[in-house]
Scaffold this motif. Structure first.
Motif, PDB file in Angstrom:
ATOM      1  N   LEU A  97      47.231  32.835 120.999  1.00 51.12           N
ATOM      2  CA  LEU A  97      46.537  32.152 119.917  1.00 51.12           C
ATOM      3  C   LEU A  97      45.371  31.444 120.586  1.00 51.12           C
ATOM      4  N   GLU A  98      44.169  31.797 120.190  1.00 48.67           N
ATOM      5  CA  GLU A  98      42.984  31.296 120.874  1.00 48.67           C
ATOM      6  C   GLU A  98      42.078  30.543 119.908  1.00 48.67           C
ATOM      7  N   GLY A  99      41.564  29.420 120.396  1.00 45.62           N
ATOM      8  CA  GLY A  99      40.569  28.672 119.636  1.00 45.62           C
ATOM      9  C   GLY A  99      41.096  27.947 118.417  1.00 45.62           C
ATOM     10  N   LEU A 100      42.371  27.557 118.432  1.00 40.55           N
ATOM     11  CA  LEU A 100      42.894  26.754 117.326  1.00 40.55           C
ATOM     12  C   LEU A 100      42.166  25.407 117.355  1.00 40.55           C
ATOM     13  N   SER A 101      41.590  25.010 116.251  1.00 39.65           N
ATOM     14  CA  SER A 101      40.745  23.816 116.225  1.00 39.65           C
ATOM     15  C   SER A 101      41.297  22.803 115.225  1.00 39.65           C
ATOM     16  N   PHE A 102      41.455  21.561 115.706  1.00 43.13           N
ATOM     17  CA  PHE A 102      42.047  20.505 114.876  1.00 43.13           C
ATOM     18  C   PHE A 102      41.273  19.206 115.053  1.00 43.13           C
ATOM     19  N   PHE A 103      41.210  18.431 114.006  1.00 38.31           N
ATOM     20  CA  PHE A 103      40.646  17.081 114.082  1.00 38.31           C
ATOM     21  C   PHE A 103      41.817  16.122 114.255  1.00 38.31           C
ATOM     22  N   GLU A 124      38.364   6.266 119.806  1.00 40.02           N
ATOM     23  CA  GLU A 124      38.958   7.590 119.608  1.00 40.02           C
ATOM     24  C   GLU A 124      40.088   7.529 118.584  1.00 40.02           C
ATOM     25  N   ALA A 125      40.829   6.432 118.599  1.00 36.57           N
ATOM     26  CA  ALA A 125      41.910   6.255 117.631  1.00 36.57           C
ATOM     27  C   ALA A 125      41.359   6.023 116.228  1.00 36.57           C
ATOM     28  N   LYS A 126      40.197   5.388 116.135  1.00 33.93           N
ATOM     29  CA  LYS A 126      39.604   5.095 114.826  1.00 33.93           C
ATOM     30  C   LYS A 126      38.793   6.255 114.268  1.00 33.93           C
ATOM     31  N   LEU A 127      37.965   6.852 115.122  1.00 38.68           N
ATOM     32  CA  LEU A 127      37.021   7.867 114.655  1.00 38.68           C
ATOM     33  C   LEU A 127      37.563   9.286 114.727  1.00 38.68           C
ATOM     34  N   GLY A 128      38.400   9.559 115.704  1.00 39.29           N
ATOM     35  CA  GLY A 128      38.929  10.903 115.885  1.00 39.29           C
ATOM     36  C   GLY A 128      37.878  11.864 116.412  1.00 39.29           C
ATOM     37  N   GLN A 129      38.320  13.067 116.722  1.00 41.25           N
ATOM     38  CA  GLN A 129      37.422  14.096 117.226  1.00 41.25           C
ATOM     39  C   GLN A 129      38.127  15.447 117.187  1.00 41.25           C
ATOM     40  N   ARG A 130      37.392  16.492 117.528  1.00 39.71           N
ATOM     41  CA  ARG A 130      37.904  17.853 117.501  1.00 39.71           C
ATOM     42  C   ARG A 130      38.642  18.161 118.813  1.00 39.71           C
ATOM     43  N   PHE A 131      39.762  18.876 118.702  1.00 35.14           N
ATOM     44  CA  PHE A 131      40.524  19.380 119.849  1.00 35.14           C
ATOM     45  C   PHE A 131      40.705  20.876 119.650  1.00 35.14           C
ATOM     46  N   ILE A 132      40.560  21.619 120.737  1.00 35.25           N
ATOM     47  CA  ILE A 132      40.699  23.078 120.665  1.00 35.25           C
ATOM     48  C   ILE A 132      41.855  23.488 121.575  1.00 35.25           C
ATOM     49  N   VAL A 133      42.766  24.276 121.020  1.00 32.40           N
ATOM     50  CA  VAL A 133      43.980  24.670 121.737  1.00 32.40           C
ATOM     51  C   VAL A 133      44.054  26.184 121.860  1.00 32.40           C
ATOM     52  N   ASP A 134      44.335  26.640 123.074  1.00 37.25           N
ATOM     53  CA  ASP A 134      44.661  28.042 123.340  1.00 37.25           C
ATOM     54  C   ASP A 134      46.121  28.082 123.772  1.00 37.25           C
ATOM     55  N   LEU A 135      46.865  29.017 123.245  1.00 39.57           N
ATOM     56  CA  LEU A 135      48.293  29.103 123.517  1.00 39.57           C
ATOM     57  C   LEU A 135      48.662  30.536 123.889  1.00 39.57           C
ATOM     58  N   ASN A 174      41.460  21.512 124.940  1.00 41.40           N
ATOM     59  CA  ASN A 174      40.074  21.173 125.241  1.00 41.40           C
ATOM     60  C   ASN A 174      39.610  20.061 124.304  1.00 41.40           C
ATOM     61  N   LYS A 175      38.937  19.093 124.887  1.00 42.01           N
ATOM     62  CA  LYS A 175      38.364  17.965 124.150  1.00 42.01           C
ATOM     63  C   LYS A 175      36.851  18.063 124.309  1.00 42.01           C
ATOM     64  N   PRO A 176      36.187  18.790 123.403  1.00 39.03           N
ATOM     65  CA  PRO A 176      34.756  19.066 123.601  1.00 39.03           C
ATOM     66  C   PRO A 176      33.839  17.860 123.422  1.00 39.03           C
ATOM     67  N   SER A 177      34.307  16.819 122.769  1.00 41.05           N
ATOM     68  CA  SER A 177      33.443  15.652 122.531  1.00 41.05           C
ATOM     69  C   SER A 177      33.970  14.405 123.221  1.00 41.05           C
ATOM     70  N   ALA A 178      34.465  14.565 124.424  1.00 37.79           N
ATOM     71  CA  ALA A 178      34.993  13.423 125.167  1.00 37.79           C
ATOM     72  C   ALA A 178      33.897  12.369 125.349  1.00 37.79           C
ATOM     73  N   PRO A 179      34.257  11.083 125.196  1.00 34.01           N
ATOM     74  CA  PRO A 179      33.262  10.015 125.301  1.00 34.01           C
ATOM     75  C   PRO A 179      32.916   9.712 126.768  1.00 34.01           C
ATOM     76  N   VAL A 180      32.036  10.528 127.329  1.00 36.46           N
ATOM     77  CA  VAL A 180      31.589  10.336 128.709  1.00 36.46           C
ATOM     78  C   VAL A 180      30.056  10.329 128.720  1.00 36.46           C
ATOM     79  N   PRO A 181      29.457   9.657 129.705  1.00 31.87           N
ATOM     80  CA  PRO A 181      27.999   9.515 129.719  1.00 31.87           C
ATOM     81  C   PRO A 181      27.246  10.705 130.324  1.00 31.87           C
ATOM     82  N   VAL A 182      27.830  11.882 130.274  1.00 29.38           N
ATOM     83  CA  VAL A 182      27.173  13.066 130.809  1.00 29.38           C
ATOM     84  C   VAL A 182      27.415  14.219 129.838  1.00 29.38           C
ATOM     85  N   HIS A 183      26.434  15.082 129.686  1.00 33.54           N
ATOM     86  CA  HIS A 183      26.597  16.219 128.782  1.00 33.54           C
ATOM     87  C   HIS A 183      27.562  17.223 129.407  1.00 33.54           C
ATOM     88  N   VAL A 184      28.566  17.594 128.641  1.00 31.45           N
ATOM     89  CA  VAL A 184      29.573  18.521 129.142  1.00 31.45           C
ATOM     90  C   VAL A 184      30.062  19.378 127.977  1.00 31.45           C
TER      91      VAL A 184
END
Length: 126
Positions: free
Chosen positions: A8-14, A23-34, A100-110
């Motif tokens: 199962l690839e690219g399962l995407s959840f908020f 992160e607890a208040k605003l939430g974000q997208r998580f992508i799971v491969d299984l 995968n946490k594509p929008s992790a709150p870090v000060p560098v583009h990743v």
């Protein structure tokens, strides 16, 4: 025993996982491969639904863990997914899960931060 794999690839959840209050208040997208290892050789001959593992049930199991729980660490989230999938179907012998946490709150583009774990089904005590 034949060991076959279901992907199962690219399962995407908020969801709301992470160390920071935002992160607890605003939430974000998580992508799971299984990837699940299981003996579903019979299904390759029978073409019967009951001889394989339901992909939809696998996806819903992952969705429930990701969206109904809250964890600080991706590592713990990945472990919880493995635990739930093993409980879902006793035919699954091994699991690899990547979160995968594509929008992790870090000060560098990743493109995202991710963890991947592989677990074998725990041995049952007699």
């Amino acid at each position: 025993m034949n060991e076959n794999k279901i992907y199962l690839e690219g399962l995407s959840f908020f969801a709301f996982h992470g160390l920071f209050d935002e992160e607890a208040k605003l939430g974000q997208r998580f992508i799971v491969d299984l990837t699940c290892w299981a003996d579903f050789e019979q299904a390759t001959h029978s073409d019967k639904y009951e001889d394989t593992i339901c992909y939809g049930t696998l996806a819903k199991t992952v969705e429930t863990v990701v969206t109904k729980s809250r964890f600080n660490l991706l590592e713990r989230l990945a472990g919880a997914i493995c635990e739930a999938v093993f409980q879902m179907d006793p035919r699954i012998s091994k699991i690899t899960v990547k979160v995968n946490k594509p929008s992790a709150p870090v000060p560098v583009h990743v493109g995202g931060f991710a963890v991947e774990i592989t677990r074998n089904r725990p041995a049952t005590s007699s």
